[in-house]
Scaffold this active site. Sequence first.
Site, PDB file in Angstrom:
ATOM      1  N   CYS A  11       1.262  -1.904  -3.007  1.00 52.22           N
ATOM      2  CA  CYS A  11       1.616  -0.637  -3.629  1.00 52.22           C
ATOM      3  C   CYS A  11       0.355  -0.090  -4.289  1.00 52.22           C
ATOM      4  CB  CYS A  11       2.784  -0.775  -4.607  1.00 52.22           C
ATOM      5  SG  CYS A  11       2.467  -1.712  -6.099  1.00 52.22           S
ATOM      6  N   CYS A  85       1.799   3.188  -0.621  1.00 53.45           N
ATOM      7  CA  CYS A  85       0.328   3.179  -0.683  1.00 53.45           C
ATOM      8  C   CYS A  85      -0.275   4.253   0.208  1.00 53.45           C
ATOM      9  CB  CYS A  85      -0.234   1.805  -0.340  1.00 53.45           C
ATOM     10  SG  CYS A  85      -0.094   1.317   1.375  1.00 53.45           S
ATOM     11  N   CYS A  89      -3.526   2.138   3.679  1.00 63.02           N
ATOM     12  CA  CYS A  89      -3.284   0.860   4.335  1.00 63.02           C
ATOM     13  C   CYS A  89      -3.734   0.902   5.792  1.00 63.02           C
ATOM     14  CB  CYS A  89      -1.802   0.511   4.277  1.00 63.02           C
ATOM     15  SG  CYS A  89      -1.170   0.380   2.602  1.00 63.02           S
TER      16      CYS A  89
END
Length: 136
Positions: A11, A85, A89
Amino acid sequence: MSGKPSVLFVCVHNAGRSQMAAGWLTWLSGGAVDVRSAGSLPAERVNPVAVAAMAEMGIDLGAQTPKVFTSEAVEASDVVVTMGCGDVCPVFPGKRYEDWKLDDPAGQGIDAVRLIRDEIRARVEKLLQDLLPPVS
């Protein structure tokens, strides 16, 4: 390589959702899963309300510290669970990705964080069933 399945929870701040998910998976798997968590912009400390909510369940997050997300952590994981996120990522072929839409516990009171904690537990339990199906 431990031979165990491995999961990375990501996160933004690695201070709430991902820490609670990692705590749940570590506890529920009894060590049968390698568990990591990280954040794209790690906070200075884990959210104290998340720590308190997990402590109510007997899971101590007090010693945890937010960690920065790395490509190496993704490469070392079988499953990557993202929690807001965004595009930070990276995606690696052969990895299983899940994106969990969860409220952010940042700035929330204990009652709201308990609901998030319980939703995370339910999702972790389902993930654990996929990772470690019962032996018949």
